[in-house]
Design a protein around this motif. Structure first.
Motif, PDB file in Angstrom:
ATOM      1  N   GLY A  51       0.790  -1.230   0.000  1.00 43.69           N
ATOM      2  CA  GLY A  51       0.000   0.000   0.000  1.00 43.69           C
ATOM      3  C   GLY A  51       0.817   1.272   0.000  1.00 43.69           C
ATOM      4  N   LEU A  52       2.113   1.151  -0.248  1.00 44.68           N
ATOM      5  CA  LEU A  52       2.997   2.327  -0.160  1.00 44.68           C
ATOM      6  C   LEU A  52       2.523   3.481  -1.053  1.00 44.68           C
ATOM      7  CD1 LEU A  52       5.847   3.376   0.943  1.00 44.68           C
ATOM      8  CD2 LEU A  52       6.662   2.857  -1.360  1.00 44.68           C
ATOM      9  N   VAL A  53       2.203   3.136  -2.285  1.00 44.40           N
ATOM     10  CA  VAL A  53       1.855   4.165  -3.265  1.00 44.40           C
ATOM     11  C   VAL A  53       0.699   5.037  -2.761  1.00 44.40           C
ATOM     12  CG1 VAL A  53       0.985   4.514  -5.607  1.00 44.40           C
ATOM     13  CG2 VAL A  53       2.749   2.807  -5.179  1.00 44.40           C
ATOM     14  N   GLU A  54      -0.308   4.382  -2.194  1.00 42.06           N
ATOM     15  CA  GLU A  54      -1.463   5.133  -1.680  1.00 42.06           C
ATOM     16  C   GLU A  54      -1.095   5.884  -0.404  1.00 42.06           C
ATOM     17  OE1 GLU A  54      -1.593   1.822  -2.444  1.00 42.06           O
ATOM     18  OE2 GLU A  54      -2.521   2.119  -4.415  1.00 42.06           O
ATOM     19  N   THR A  55      -0.361   5.205   0.488  1.00 40.37           N
ATOM     20  CA  THR A  55      -0.035   5.803   1.788  1.00 40.37           C
ATOM     21  C   THR A  55       0.702   7.121   1.639  1.00 40.37           C
ATOM     22  OG1 THR A  55       0.332   3.552   2.566  1.00 40.37           O
ATOM     23  CG2 THR A  55       1.005   5.317   4.052  1.00 40.37           C
ATOM     24  N   VAL A  56       1.618   7.174   0.664  1.00 37.66           N
ATOM     25  CA  VAL A  56       2.507   8.333   0.620  1.00 37.66           C
ATOM     26  C   VAL A  56       2.006   9.444  -0.309  1.00 37.66           C
ATOM     27  CG1 VAL A  56       4.481   6.894   1.214  1.00 37.66           C
ATOM     28  CG2 VAL A  56       4.071   7.458  -1.192  1.00 37.66           C
ATOM     29  N   GLU A  57       0.901   9.175  -0.974  1.00 36.87           N
ATOM     30  CA  GLU A  57       0.377  10.176  -1.916  1.00 36.87           C
ATOM     31  C   GLU A  57       0.195  11.570  -1.287  1.00 36.87           C
ATOM     32  OE1 GLU A  57      -0.798   8.738  -5.225  1.00 36.87           O
ATOM     33  OE2 GLU A  57      -2.604   9.896  -5.620  1.00 36.87           O
ATOM     34  N   PRO A  58      -0.289  11.646  -0.046  1.00 36.34           N
ATOM     35  CA  PRO A  58      -0.466  12.987   0.551  1.00 36.34           C
ATOM     36  C   PRO A  58       0.845  13.761   0.729  1.00 36.34           C
ATOM     37  CG  PRO A  58      -1.592  11.293   1.868  1.00 36.34           C
ATOM     38  CD  PRO A  58      -0.780  10.575   0.842  1.00 36.34           C
ATOM     39  N   PHE A  59       1.978  13.096   0.589  1.00 37.90           N
ATOM     40  CA  PHE A  59       3.255  13.785   0.826  1.00 37.90           C
ATOM     41  C   PHE A  59       3.852  14.359  -0.456  1.00 37.90           C
ATOM     42  CE2 PHE A  59       3.647  10.015   3.900  1.00 37.90           C
ATOM     43  CZ  PHE A  59       2.743  10.591   4.772  1.00 37.90           C
ATOM     44  N   ALA A  60       3.148  14.180  -1.556  1.00 41.01           N
ATOM     45  CA  ALA A  60       3.706  14.616  -2.838  1.00 41.01           C
ATOM     46  C   ALA A  60       3.795  16.142  -2.917  1.00 41.01           C
ATOM     47  CB  ALA A  60       2.889  14.056  -3.990  1.00 41.01           C
ATOM     48  N   ARG A  61       2.890  16.805  -2.250  1.00 40.17           N
ATOM     49  CA  ARG A  61       2.904  18.274  -2.345  1.00 40.17           C
ATOM     50  C   ARG A  61       2.738  18.914  -0.983  1.00 40.17           C
ATOM     51  NH1 ARG A  61       0.062  20.510  -7.794  1.00 40.17           N
ATOM     52  NH2 ARG A  61       0.789  18.829  -9.146  1.00 40.17           N
ATOM     53  N   LEU A  62       3.797  18.914  -0.226  1.00 40.86           N
ATOM     54  CA  LEU A  62       3.775  19.602   1.054  1.00 40.86           C
ATOM     55  C   LEU A  62       4.333  20.993   0.819  1.00 40.86           C
ATOM     56  CD1 LEU A  62       5.209  16.641   3.116  1.00 40.86           C
ATOM     57  CD2 LEU A  62       2.831  17.412   3.086  1.00 40.86           C
ATOM     58  N   GLU A  63       4.038  21.872   1.753  1.00 37.64           N
ATOM     59  CA  GLU A  63       4.413  23.255   1.496  1.00 37.64           C
ATOM     60  C   GLU A  63       5.891  23.534   1.732  1.00 37.64           C
ATOM     61  OE1 GLU A  63       2.222  27.408   2.397  1.00 37.64           O
ATOM     62  OE2 GLU A  63       1.329  25.607   3.275  1.00 37.64           O
ATOM     63  N   HIS A  64       6.443  22.935   2.785  1.00 42.69           N
ATOM     64  CA  HIS A  64       7.811  23.296   3.190  1.00 42.69           C
ATOM     65  C   HIS A  64       8.787  22.130   3.150  1.00 42.69           C
ATOM     66  CE1 HIS A  64       5.828  26.934   4.538  1.00 42.69           C
ATOM     67  NE2 HIS A  64       4.993  26.162   5.204  1.00 42.69           N
ATOM     68  N   LEU A  65       8.252  20.917   3.098  1.00 41.73           N
ATOM     69  CA  LEU A  65       9.090  19.717   3.069  1.00 41.73           C
ATOM     70  C   LEU A  65       8.962  19.082   1.692  1.00 41.73           C
ATOM     71  CD1 LEU A  65      10.787  17.432   4.369  1.00 41.73           C
ATOM     72  CD2 LEU A  65       8.666  16.496   5.293  1.00 41.73           C
ATOM     73  N   ASP A  66      10.085  19.056   0.993  1.00 41.69           N
ATOM     74  CA  ASP A  66      10.100  18.548  -0.371  1.00 41.69           C
ATOM     75  C   ASP A  66      10.554  17.090  -0.348  1.00 41.69           C
ATOM     76  OD1 ASP A  66      10.348  18.172  -3.066  1.00 41.69           O
ATOM     77  OD2 ASP A  66      11.687  19.874  -3.412  1.00 41.69           O
ATOM     78  N   VAL A  67       9.622  16.181  -0.553  1.00 42.57           N
ATOM     79  CA  VAL A  67       9.961  14.757  -0.550  1.00 42.57           C
ATOM     80  C   VAL A  67      10.572  14.401  -1.903  1.00 42.57           C
ATOM     81  CG1 VAL A  67       9.038  12.413  -0.428  1.00 42.57           C
ATOM     82  CG2 VAL A  67       8.195  14.169   1.150  1.00 42.57           C
ATOM     83  N   VAL A  68      11.881  14.179  -1.891  1.00 44.00           N
ATOM     84  CA  VAL A  68      12.606  14.014  -3.158  1.00 44.00           C
ATOM     85  C   VAL A  68      12.746  12.552  -3.596  1.00 44.00           C
ATOM     86  CG1 VAL A  68      13.897  16.174  -2.947  1.00 44.00           C
ATOM     87  CG2 VAL A  68      14.859  14.060  -1.993  1.00 44.00           C
ATOM     88  N   GLY A  69      12.498  11.610  -2.692  1.00 46.82           N
ATOM     89  CA  GLY A  69      12.676  10.220  -3.110  1.00 46.82           C
ATOM     90  C   GLY A  69      12.476   9.224  -1.988  1.00 46.82           C
ATOM     91  N   LEU A  70      13.016   8.027  -2.192  1.00 50.31           N
ATOM     92  CA  LEU A  70      12.855   6.907  -1.257  1.00 50.31           C
ATOM     93  C   LEU A  70      14.199   6.473  -0.691  1.00 50.31           C
ATOM     94  CD1 LEU A  70      10.368   4.618  -3.274  1.00 50.31           C
ATOM     95  CD2 LEU A  70       9.820   6.423  -1.612  1.00 50.31           C
ATOM     96  N   MET A  71      14.151   5.950   0.521  1.00 53.37           N
ATOM     97  CA  MET A  71      15.361   5.464   1.188  1.00 53.37           C
ATOM     98  C   MET A  71      15.067   4.096   1.778  1.00 53.37           C
ATOM     99  SD  MET A  71      16.514   4.988   4.589  1.00 53.37           S
ATOM    100  CE  MET A  71      17.770   5.513   5.748  1.00 53.37           C
ATOM    101  N   ALA A  72      16.080   3.242   1.838  1.00 53.56           N
ATOM    102  CA  ALA A  72      15.909   1.960   2.526  1.00 53.56           C
ATOM    103  C   ALA A  72      17.225   1.489   3.124  1.00 53.56           C
ATOM    104  CB  ALA A  72      15.364   0.892   1.584  1.00 53.56           C
ATOM    105  N   ILE A  73      17.076   0.736   4.205  1.00 51.38           N
ATOM    106  CA  ILE A  73      18.182  -0.027   4.799  1.00 51.38           C
ATOM    107  C   ILE A  73      17.736  -1.482   4.704  1.00 51.38           C
ATOM    108  CG2 ILE A  73      19.658  -0.329   6.820  1.00 51.38           C
ATOM    109  CD1 ILE A  73      18.448   2.304   7.934  1.00 51.38           C
ATOM    110  N   PRO A  74      18.016  -2.129   3.577  1.00 49.23           N
ATOM    111  CA  PRO A  74      17.512  -3.499   3.400  1.00 49.23           C
ATOM    112  C   PRO A  74      18.158  -4.451   4.401  1.00 49.23           C
ATOM    113  CG  PRO A  74      18.595  -2.678   1.387  1.00 49.23           C
ATOM    114  CD  PRO A  74      18.842  -1.685   2.460  1.00 49.23           C
ATOM    115  N   PRO A  75      17.576  -5.642   4.560  1.00 43.01           N
ATOM    116  CA  PRO A  75      18.197  -6.655   5.413  1.00 43.01           C
ATOM    117  C   PRO A  75      19.638  -6.865   4.973  1.00 43.01           C
ATOM    118  CG  PRO A  75      16.067  -7.409   4.596  1.00 43.01           C
ATOM    119  CD  PRO A  75      16.367  -6.134   3.893  1.00 43.01           C
ATOM    120  N   TYR A  76      20.531  -7.082   5.934  1.00 43.04           N
ATOM    121  CA  TYR A  76      21.937  -7.257   5.588  1.00 43.04           C
ATOM    122  C   TYR A  76      22.119  -8.525   4.766  1.00 43.04           C
ATOM    123  CZ  TYR A  76      26.926  -7.799   5.701  1.00 43.04           C
ATOM    124  OH  TYR A  76      28.227  -7.946   5.311  1.00 43.04           O
TER     125      TYR A  76
END
Ligand SMILES: *Cc1c(COP(=O)(O)O)cnc(C)c1O
Length: 242
Positions: free
Chosen positions: A148-173
């Motif tokens: 459900g990531l795509v739906e969950t994060v949709e509200p963050f696409a256009r914030l006023e002061h915080l520019d969400v530029v991409g995705l980050m992960a720390i995958p299992p070692y």
């Protein structure tokens, strides 16, 4: 030993040069431009002399895991350092974080996203951030669920002061770089999926779709899989203080 040139300086200079060369090689192998990869020096639990040496050798972006540790270090280090937060952030530290860091790699829940957006607004500044994804669905790891990531994060696409530029992960070692590569490929696919959605695709100026992934033992495969930001600690600074 001549004044100003210590063995720490020389060791850091060599390790930085070697990591930059490896970033260059990995980028070229897949037809990417090395300048498109940002080296974030993961400097948690490293003493200030090493950070200073790395800065003197040309490293500009430092990634810290804890707000208080970063504040203490930043007060004694050059103002030109670009501080990034790469560790989890508690809400009560959001104001301090918004002051010091330009970029937060560890946006791991809706609440902290909105809190940082608000704090950045109060400070009259712009902040940049990555949404952390819990790729391996690990109870011990922070981040948004893949489901459900795509739906969950949709509200963050256009914030006023915080520019969400991409995705980050720390995958299992993964000892195996082939296994590590698959996790990085998965994060890239999620990024590609987001990039097709109108909310992200139609942002004014477009969406960078940056990818913060890869650490000391796997940053080259991360670059081959599309990383725009690699977070390298021990391979650059040496072993951490306990
Ligand atoms: C410590 C840390 C790194 C760097 O780890 P190394 O294996 O020392 O390169 C990268 N990212 C995060 C989030 C970290 O906490």
């Amino acid at each position: 030993m001549t004044a100003g040139a210590s063995s720490t300086d020389e060791a850091l200079r060599q390790r930085l040069a070697s990591i930059r060369a490896r970033i260059d090689d990995a980028s070229r192998r897949v037809g990417r431009t090395p300048e498109d990869v940002v080296l974030v020096g993961a400097s948690k639990r490293q003493d200030e002399a090493r950070l200073r040496s790395a800065f003197d050798a040309g490293l500009v972006v430092f990634g810290e895991n804890r707000v208080q540790e970063a504040i203490t270090k930043s007060a004694r280090l050059p103002i030109a350092i670009d501080w990034h937060l790469i560790g989890p952030l508690q809400s009560n530290k959001a104001k301090a974080a918004a002051r010091l860091f330009s970029t937060i790699h560890s946006l791991d829940r809706a609440k902290i996203v909105h809190t940082l957006d608000r704090e950045a607004g109060r400070l009259g500044r712009r902040l940049y951030g990555f949404l952390q994804v819990d790729l391996g669905d690990e109870a011990t790891k922070h981040g948004f669920a893949v489901d459900g990531l795509v739906e969950t994060v949709e509200p963050f696409a256009r914030l006023e002061h915080l520019d969400v530029v991409g995705l980050m992960a720390i995958p299992p070692y993964e000892e195996s770089l082939d296994e590590a590569r698959q996790w990085f490929g998965r994060l890239r696919s999620l990024r590609d999926e987001l990039a097709l959605r109108p909310a992200w695709r139609d942002r004014p100026g477009g969406w960078p779709g940056a990818l913060s992934m890869g650490m000391s033992h796997d940053f080259e495969v991360a670059i081959e899989e599309g990383a725009t930001h690699v977070r390298v600690g021990s391979a650059l600074f040496g072993p951490r203080l306990s």
